[in-house]
Design an enzyme around this catalytic site. Structure first.
Site, short mmCIF file in Angstrom:
data_model
loop_
_atom_site.label_atom_id
_atom_site.label_comp_id
_atom_site.label_asym_id
_atom_site.label_seq_id
_atom_site.Cartn_x
_atom_site.Cartn_y
_atom_site.Cartn_z
N GLU A 193 0.85 -1.20 0.00
CA GLU A 193 0.00 0.00 0.00
C GLU A 193 0.88 1.25 0.00
O GLU A 193 2.07 1.19 0.39
CB GLU A 193 -0.92 -0.06 1.25
CG GLU A 193 -1.84 1.10 1.49
CD GLU A 193 -2.87 1.38 0.41
OE1 GLU A 193 -2.47 1.50 -0.76
OE2 GLU A 193 -4.04 1.56 0.76
N ASP A 194 0.33 2.36 -0.44
CA ASP A 194 1.09 3.62 -0.45
C ASP A 194 1.21 4.22 0.95
O ASP A 194 2.26 4.70 1.35
CB ASP A 194 0.50 4.63 -1.44
CG ASP A 194 -1.01 4.84 -1.26
OD1 ASP A 194 -1.61 4.26 -0.33
OD2 ASP A 194 -1.59 5.57 -2.08
N ASP A 249 -3.21 5.24 6.85
CA ASP A 249 -3.74 6.46 7.44
C ASP A 249 -4.63 6.05 8.62
O ASP A 249 -4.12 5.73 9.70
CB ASP A 249 -4.48 7.23 6.34
CG ASP A 249 -4.89 8.62 6.75
OD1 ASP A 249 -4.16 9.27 7.50
OD2 ASP A 249 -5.96 9.08 6.29
N PHE A 267 -1.10 16.12 4.55
CA PHE A 267 -1.59 15.49 3.32
C PHE A 267 -0.49 15.54 2.28
O PHE A 267 -0.07 16.60 1.85
CB PHE A 267 -2.85 16.19 2.82
CG PHE A 267 -3.48 15.47 1.67
CD1 PHE A 267 -4.27 14.35 1.90
CD2 PHE A 267 -3.26 15.89 0.36
CE1 PHE A 267 -4.84 13.66 0.84
CE2 PHE A 267 -3.83 15.19 -0.71
CZ PHE A 267 -4.62 14.09 -0.47
N ARG A 273 0.33 11.81 -9.00
CA ARG A 273 0.83 10.45 -8.75
C ARG A 273 2.21 10.23 -9.38
O ARG A 273 2.98 9.39 -8.92
CB ARG A 273 -0.13 9.40 -9.32
CG ARG A 273 -1.46 9.32 -8.62
CD ARG A 273 -2.19 8.07 -9.10
NE ARG A 273 -3.63 8.10 -8.84
CZ ARG A 273 -4.22 7.71 -7.72
NH1 ARG A 273 -3.49 7.30 -6.72
NH2 ARG A 273 -5.53 7.75 -7.58
P1 5GP Z 1 -6.92 4.51 5.32
O1 5GP Z 1 -7.93 3.48 4.99
O2 5GP Z 1 -5.70 3.98 5.99
O3 5GP Z 1 -7.49 5.67 6.07
O4 5GP Z 1 -6.57 5.20 3.97
C1 5GP Z 1 -5.60 4.83 3.10
C2 5GP Z 1 -5.83 5.58 1.81
O5 5GP Z 1 -6.19 6.96 2.04
C3 5GP Z 1 -4.55 5.61 1.04
O6 5GP Z 1 -4.43 4.49 0.20
C4 5GP Z 1 -4.67 6.90 0.27
O7 5GP Z 1 -5.36 6.68 -0.93
C5 5GP Z 1 -5.52 7.81 1.15
N1 5GP Z 1 -4.66 8.74 1.91
C6 5GP Z 1 -4.45 8.76 3.24
N2 5GP Z 1 -3.59 9.74 3.60
C7 5GP Z 1 -3.24 10.35 2.44
C8 5GP Z 1 -2.35 11.45 2.14
O8 5GP Z 1 -1.68 12.07 2.98
N3 5GP Z 1 -2.24 11.78 0.84
C9 5GP Z 1 -2.93 11.15 -0.16
N4 5GP Z 1 -2.74 11.56 -1.41
N5 5GP Z 1 -3.77 10.12 0.09
C10 5GP Z 1 -3.91 9.73 1.38
#
Ligand code: 5GP
Length: 177
Positions: free
Chosen positions: A97-98, A101, A150, A163
């Site tokens: 995963e990238d 969060d 962010f 991206r």
């Molecule tokens: P989670 O389910 O952990 O809250 O969210 C993960 C997803 O939220 C990531 O795959 C990404 O797409 C998005 N996301 C969370 N934080 C960021 C951020 O700082 N920047 C961006 N561009 N996307 C984020």
């Protein structure tokens, strides 16, 4: 596009060097095994491409695209937009995963992979924002822990853009306004 960036948080060189370290760690931990790398589209693509160059095991790769409904009360639903191509029964999975969060997405996808018969599922994430965590989940292999900002670039988007930036950066406020 780079003109929209307020601050470069992680350079391409830093990311590549860290991918090399993560690859070495994975090589050691999975020695004698052939894990399947499952990338979550679209954000994981550049990270997965870099990371897999530094893994020297006979890995295979696949991708999933999911939408997570975090706002709903149950927050238990994940919609699969693109499913895996092959069966994963009995396989060791590295879920790539990238960013972690809140943790909702990875937690749900991990459960889903176990329900599909995976033997083990470990999480590999380029970035981790632990301050934002809602679900109790940790990355097994994390590139960088970052503050609660962010970020875009290296796969991460704002409105599907940025991206392709080869670094991780913080967007200027005026871009959001
Ligand atoms: P989670 O389910 O952990 O809250 O969210 C993960 C997803 O939220 C990531 O795959 C990404 O797409 C998005 N996301 C969370 N934080 C960021 C951020 O700082 N920047 C961006 N561009 N996307 C984020």
């Amino acid at each position: 596009m780079p003109q929209d960036i307020k601050e470069v948080l992680l350079s391409e060189e830093q990311i590549e060097a860290r991918c090399e370290e993560l690859g070495q760690q994975i090589d050691q931990d999975y020695a004698g095994n052939a894990p399947l790398l499952v990338g979550l589209l679209k954000g994981s693509v550049p990270f997965m491409a870099e990371l897999m160059k530094h893994i020297h095991l006979p890995i295979t790769i696949d991708f999933m695209d999911v939408s997570s409904y975090v706002g709903t009360q149950s927050s238990g639903d994940v919609r699969i937009n693109k499913d895996l191509d092959y069966s994963i029964v009995g396989m060791d999975i590295l879920l790539v995963e990238d960013i972690i969060d809140t943790g909702h997405t990875l937690s749900k996808v991990r459960t889903l992979l176990y329900n599909k018969g995976a033997k083990s599922v470990k999480i590999v994430s380029l970035l981790d924002k632990p301050e934002r965590r809602v679900v109790d989940i940790q990355g097994d292999y994390v590139g960088f822990t970052i503050p609660n900002a962010f970020v875009v670039g290296y796969g991460l988007d704002y409105e599907q853009k940025y991206r392709n930036l080869p670094f991780i950066g913080i967007l200027k406020e005026e871009v959001y306004q």
